[in-house]
Scaffold this motif. Structure first.
Motif, mmCIF file in Angstrom:
data_model
loop_
_atom_site.group_PDB
_atom_site.id
_atom_site.type_symbol
_atom_site.label_atom_id
_atom_site.label_comp_id
_atom_site.label_asym_id
_atom_site.label_seq_id
_atom_site.Cartn_x
_atom_site.Cartn_y
_atom_site.Cartn_z
ATOM 1 N N LEU B 262 0.820 -1.210 0.000
ATOM 2 C CA LEU B 262 0.000 0.000 0.000
ATOM 3 C C LEU B 262 0.859 1.267 0.000
ATOM 4 O O LEU B 262 0.352 2.370 0.050
ATOM 5 C CB LEU B 262 -0.965 0.000 1.186
ATOM 6 N N SER B 263 2.158 1.095 -0.051
ATOM 7 C CA SER B 263 3.002 2.244 -0.344
ATOM 8 C C SER B 263 3.801 1.865 -1.575
ATOM 9 O O SER B 263 3.962 0.693 -1.885
ATOM 10 C CB SER B 263 3.942 2.534 0.829
ATOM 11 N N GLY B 264 4.286 2.866 -2.281
ATOM 12 C CA GLY B 264 5.040 2.584 -3.507
ATOM 13 C C GLY B 264 6.384 1.968 -3.178
ATOM 14 O O GLY B 264 6.748 1.816 -2.018
ATOM 15 N N ARG B 265 7.106 1.620 -4.236
ATOM 16 C CA ARG B 265 8.437 1.063 -4.006
ATOM 17 C C ARG B 265 9.364 2.151 -3.478
ATOM 18 O O ARG B 265 9.313 3.283 -3.936
ATOM 19 C CB ARG B 265 9.002 0.504 -5.323
ATOM 20 N N PRO B 266 10.207 1.804 -2.514
ATOM 21 C CA PRO B 266 11.097 2.819 -1.954
ATOM 22 C C PRO B 266 12.155 3.253 -2.968
ATOM 23 O O PRO B 266 12.558 2.469 -3.821
ATOM 24 C CB PRO B 266 11.754 2.101 -0.768
ATOM 25 N N VAL B 267 12.566 4.505 -2.867
ATOM 26 C CA VAL B 267 13.586 5.045 -3.774
ATOM 27 C C VAL B 267 14.617 5.834 -2.978
ATOM 28 O O VAL B 267 14.400 6.164 -1.815
ATOM 29 C CB VAL B 267 12.961 5.997 -4.826
#
Lengths: 393, 411
Positions: B262-267
C-alpha cells in the motif's frame, strides 16, 4: 571502465553467493585474522604464495579487469564482495593498493599501451602496484599536488603516506607538469627515487614515503587530464573500501555477540544486560546501514552521477560507522578487549587508519555539498506533489 | 470497464503500470484527470476534499480491486504480491487517486486481520465496505498501563448469559477514534490466565453506547490522538474476531502487517534533510561550516536509510515483517531527532520566538521529533528485538509472563 551492472539493485545472484563462499573459505583456511596479526607483528608485507594462489586459483586480481587486459570482465560489485571478505579478516598486503587503487587509476587514465603492458601482469598476480597522490596533507585535491614534472618528464617532490608505496613493483603517481596534473609511472630502482617504509598505526597495511629528485617517469593518458583519472580511481577505491569496512564491521559484531553469549558476570550472561544488548543493537544498525550504503554504490555503474554520489555517501557513512563499531567492540569486551592478544585493537587501528586514506569523511562531506545543494534546488522547483503525466497519444 | 481477472494482468512491471494507468485514465472523473494532467495540485485537492465526490471515486476504485490489490480475488482484491501491489499504488499516487492516510488502520491492519481470522459473515460484512472506503477504522490496543508491555492490558470484557460481552476500560493513543466507525479492540476475558492467554479480540462498533473518545492533547499542542473510555459497552458475540482468549494471536496478525504494497516502491531521493538544506540557504545558516557538515551528515544518513529500505524491500519476498524492520525503525527514530534539533538551529533565533502568526515549521518538527522513538514500539523495545532476534542475545526476563494476570504486580 568496469563491466556494466545487469542485475537489479540488491538482487543477489547465486554467482554472488558462490564467489563470497569461495573467497571466505580460502581466507579462512590460509589467511584468517590470526595470520594478518602474525604478518603485522613480524613486519612481513604479505604472503607471496597466497597472493599467487588468489590469482591462479580464483583469479581475484583480474576479476573485474577487462578480458582484453587479461581479466575476467567481472563487475565492481564482484570485487566489492571479495574485499568485504578480506575486510573480515583484516587482510592487508598488496591486494587493495594494486586492485582497488592502482589498477582503477591505470584504467581511468585510458592509456592503452600502459594498460596492455601492466594490467595483464596485475591480473595474473605477478605485478603489485601503488597509487601515490597525497603529499602529507591527506587531502585529495589537485591543488595539493606539488610534486612537479619538468619538460623532460623528471619528477621532483614527495608522496606520503602511500599505501604499499615502499614495496610495490610499480608506482602510479600524480604530478604537476606544464599541462597540469598528469599521471606518471615509475618503477623501483629508477634513479632519484627513494622509498622508505613508515611506521603505521595499522600494522596490517604497509605505508611508505616516496622522495623523488629528478626521477625519470613515463607519463600516461592525456596530458593535464590526470586529476580526472585520480577522481575516478578514488571513487572506485572508496566504494571498495566501504565494502571492506562492512566486512570488518560484520566481524566485530559477530565477535562481540559471541562474547556476550558466553561471558558471565553477576551469575548472568552479559548479553542479557540491556546496557550490553542495546549497544549491540546500535552496532547492528550501523552495520546494516553501512552495508546498504556500500552495496547501493557498488550496484551503480562507475562514471555515472549515481556512482559518484554513492561512493561519497558510502565513504562518509561507513568509515565513521566502522570506527564507532570498533570502539564498541572493545567496550563490550571489557578488559580482555584492551589486551594486545585480543583482535579488537587490530580492528580499531584499521578503522582509524582507513579514515585518513582516500580523504577524511569531513573532506568527503565538504565535497558533497555541491550535490546536496543541487538536490535542495530541485526541491524548490518541485511544486506539484506528483510528477507531470505524459498523456498517451 | 472493469479490470481483468488478476491472472490476466500483465506480468511485466512496466505493462502492469501501463494497464493500471490506462484504467485510471478511463475511470477517473474527467475534471480530476484534466487537473492531474495539467499538474494543477490545488484543483485535485479541491475535488478530493469534496466528501461526495471522494466517496464516489473510492467506490469505483474499490470495486476494481485496485484499492486493496493484495487481498484475494473474490474478497475485494486482486491477489497481487506486495511487489506488484506497490506498482499499482505508485500509479494511484501519480494520479492522486489513492486512499488517504486516515484509512491506514482499516486497509493495512483491519482488512488483513479479518481476512485471516474472520468468519464468512464478518468478511462479507466488513471487507467490501473497507475496500470501497465506506468505513473509517481505529485501533484500540494501548492503555495507560499497557504501553511497551501491551499484553498487560486490563480493559475487561465479561460474557453475559445472552453470549454478548460487557466491556469496561480505557484505551489511549487512538488516531481518528472520534471519527471512526469501527475499532480493533483487545480486552481481557480471562484474568486467571497468564497475560497473553486471557485476551479476546473484537471488532467494536464505535457508535455503541458507552464508547467515548476524547481528544488527547500531545506535547506538540495538537490533538491527533484520542483516549477512549469504554463504560458498560455491550458488544455482541458476533463482533468477536477469532476464538475466545486467543486475541493475542489475532493481534500478532495485526501487528505483523508491515509490508502490504500500500506504499510505492522505496527510492533514493528527496527527504527531510533536503528541505532543511533549502531552509539553511534561506536563513543563511548554510554559511556556517559546522552546520553545513551536520546538514550533509544528516543528508548522508537519510540516504543510507533509504538505501536500507530498498534493500529490505527487495529482500523480504514474503509479506512478513522481520527484525530488520526494527533496524530501520530505530535508525529512522535516531535520524528524526537529529533532524528535529538541527532544524531549529538553522533558524536565525533558534526558533525560540517568532512574530505572531509566523511560527516556523522547524518548531513543529522539533516538537514532533520524539514521535518515532516512542510510537509503534519504543527505541528501547526495538533494541531488545534486534539484540534478541538478529544477534541471538538472551530474551529479556519477564517474571510475570506465566503468572495469572490477576496475581501480577501493579504499578
Amino acid at each position: 571502465m568496469y563491466a556494466e551492472q545487469r542485475d537489479p539493485e540488491f538482487g543477489w545472484t547465486g554467482e554472488h553467493r558462490q564467489l563470497r563462499e569461495t573467497v571466505r573459505g580460502l581466507l579462512a583456511e590460509r589467511a584468517p585474522v590470526s595470520r594478518s596479526r602474525e604478518l603485522a607483528e613480524v613486519g612481513e608485507r604479505y604472503d607471496p604464495a597466497l597472493y599467487a594462489a588468489l590469482a591462479e586459483q580464483v583469479g581475484l586480481q583480474g576479476l573485474a579487469l577487462p578480458e582484453r587486459f587479461g581479466g575476467y570482465g567481472g563487475t565492481l560489485l564482484d570485487l566489492a564482495i571479495v574485499v568485504e571478505e578480506m575486510g573480515r579478516v583484516l587482510h592487508g598486503g598488496p591486494f587493495f593498493p594494486t586492485v582497488a587503487l592502482a589498477a582503477p587509476a591505470l584504467m581511468a587514465a585510458a592509456d592503452e599501451a600502459a594498460c596492455a603492458e601492466y594490467l595483464p601482469r596485475i591480473a595474473d598476480g605477478t605485478l603489485t602496484a601503488a597509487l601515490a597522490v597525497v603529499e602529507g596533507s591527506g587531502v585529495w585535491s589537485a591543488d595539493d599536488v606539488s610534486t612537479t614534472a619538468d619538460i623532460g618528464g623528471l619528477l621532483t617532490g614527495a608522496k606520503f603516506p602511500v599505501l604499499d608505496g615502499a614495496d610495490a613493483d610499480l608506482l602510479v603517481l600524480a604530478a604537476r607538469g606544464p599541462e597540469g596534473v598528469s599521471l606518471y609511472l615509475v618503477e623501483p630502482g629508477t634513479p632519484g627515487l627513494r622509498r622508505a617504509p613508515m611506521e603505521t598505526l595499522d600494522g596490517t597495511r604497509r605505508m611508505g614515503r616516496l622522495t623523488l629528485d629528478r626521477t625519470p617517469a613515463r607519463r600516461i593518458g592525456t596530458p593535464g587530464q590526470g586529476w580526472a583519472a585520480v577522481v575516478q580511481a578514488r571513487e572506485v577505491a572508496s566504494v571498495l573500501m566501504a565494502a571492506e569496512q562492512v566486512g570488518a564491521m560484520a566481524a566485530c559484531v559477530e565477535l562481540t555477540a559471541e562474547y556476550a553469549k558466553t561471558r558471565r558476570q553477576f551469575g548472568r550472561l552479559i548479553g542479557s544486560f540491556q546496557g550490553v544488548k542495546h549497544r549491540l543493537a546500535d552496532m547492528a544498525v550501523r552495520l546494516e546501514m553501512s552495508r546498504s550504503a556500500a552495496y547501493w554504490a557498488a550496484w551503480q555503474d562507475p562514471g555515472t552521477d549515481e556512482f559518484s554520489f554513492g561512493a561519497a555517501t558510502a565513504r562518509s557513512f561507513c568509515s565513521e560507522a566502522y570506527l564507532q563499531t570498533a570502539q564498541d567492540t572493545i567496550q563490550l569486551h571489557g578488559g580482555i578487549g584492551f589486551t594486545w592478544e585480543h583482535d579488537a585493537h587490530l580492528y580499531l587501528r584499521r578503522a582509524r587508519a582507513d579514515m585518513a586514506l582516500l580523504g577524511t569523511p569531513t573532506q568527503v562531506r565538504a565535497e558533497l555539498e555541491t550535490t546536496v545543494l543541487a538536490a535542495a534546488a530541485e526541491l524548490d522547483s518541485a511544486v506539484p506533489a506528483w510528477p507531470a503525466i505524459e498523456v498517451p497519444a | 470497464m472493469t479490470l481483468a481477472h488478476p491472472v490476466d494482468l500483465p506480468a511485466a512491471e512496466a505493462d502492469l503500470a501501463d494497464a493500471v494507468g490506462a484504467w485510471l485514465r478511463e475511470n477517473l472523473p474527467p475534471d480530476w484527470l484534466a487537473a492531474v494532467d495539467a499538474g494543477d495540485h490545488a484543483a485535485v485537492e479541491r475535488i478530493r476534499a469534496d466528501p461526495g465526490r471522494r466517496a464516489a471515486w473510492f467506490d469505483v476504485l474499490g470495486a476494481s480491486g485496485l484499492a486493496t490489490p493484495t487481498w484475494p480475488w473474490g474478497q475485494g482484491g486482486l491477489g497481487l504480491t506486495a511487489d506488484r501491489a506497490s506498482i499499482v499504488t505508485e500509479q494511484l499516487v501519480r494520479y492522486r487517486a489513492e486512499r488517504p492516510n486516515q484509512d491506514f488502520v482499516g486497509l493495512t491492519l483491519a482488512g488483513p486481520t479479518i481476512l485471516e481470522w474472520g468468519t464468512d459473515e464478518q468478511k462479507a460484512a466488513r471487507l467490501p465496505a473497507l475496500a470501497r472506503g465506506r468505513e473509517l477504522w481505529c485501533q484500540l490496543f494501548s492503555e495507560p498501563g499497557a504501553g511497551s508491555d501491551l499484553a498487560a492490558l486490563s480493559t475487561r470484557a465479561v460474557q453475559r448469559e445472552d453470549s454478548s460481552w460487557l466491556v469496561n476500560g480505557q484505551k489511549v493513543w487512538n488516531s481518528y477514534a472520534h471519527l471512526a466507525d469501527f475499532g480493533l479492540l483487545m480486552a481481557r476475558t480471562d484474568p486467571a490466565a497468564p497475560k497473553h492467554r486471557g485476551i479476546t479480540y473484537f471488532l467494536l462498533d464505535m457508535r455503541t453506547p458507552g464508547v467515548e473518545p476524547r481528544p488527547l492533547k500531545q506535547m506538540t499542542g495538537n490533538a491527533e490522538f484520542n483516549e477512549t473510555f469504554l463504560t458498560d459497552v455491550v458488544v455482541p458475540d458476533s463482533a468477536r474476531l477469532g476464538p475466545v482468549n486467543q486475541g493475542w494471536a489475532v493481534a500478532i496478525t495485526t501487528l505483523m502487517q508491515e509490508r502490504n504494497g500500500l506504499s510505492g516502491r522505496p527510492v533514493v531521493g528527496q527527504g527531510e534533510s533536503d528541505r532543511l538544506v533549502g531552509r539553511a540557504l534561506t536563513t543563511g545558516a548554510w554559511r556556517d561550516p559546522l552546520l553545513r557538515d551536520r546538514l550533509v551528515s544528516a543528508f548522508v544518513e537519510e540516504r543510507a536509510l533509504q538505501m536500507t529500505t530498498i534493500r529490505g524491500f527487495v529482500a523480504a519476498g514474503s509479506g512478513a515483517p522481520t527484525a530488520e524492520g526494527s533496524i530501520r525503525k530505530l535508525a529512522h527514530a535516531t535520524l528524526s531527532e537529529k533532524l528535529g534539533v538541527l532544524g531549529t538551529e538553522l533558524e536565525p533565533d533558534g526558533a525560540v520566538a517568532w512574530d505572531a502568526g509566523e511560527r516556523p515549521v522547524a518548531v513543529d518538527a522539533f516538537l514532533a521529533m520524539k514521535t518515532y522513538s516512542i510510537a509503534g514500539g519504543t527505541s528501547e523495545i526495538q533494541r531488545n528485538i534486534i539484540s534478541e532476534r538478529v544477534l541471538g542475545m538472551p530474551k529479556d526476563p519477564d517474571p510475570e509472563r506465566h503468572k495469572p494476570f490477576q496475581e501480577r504486580s501493579r504499578g
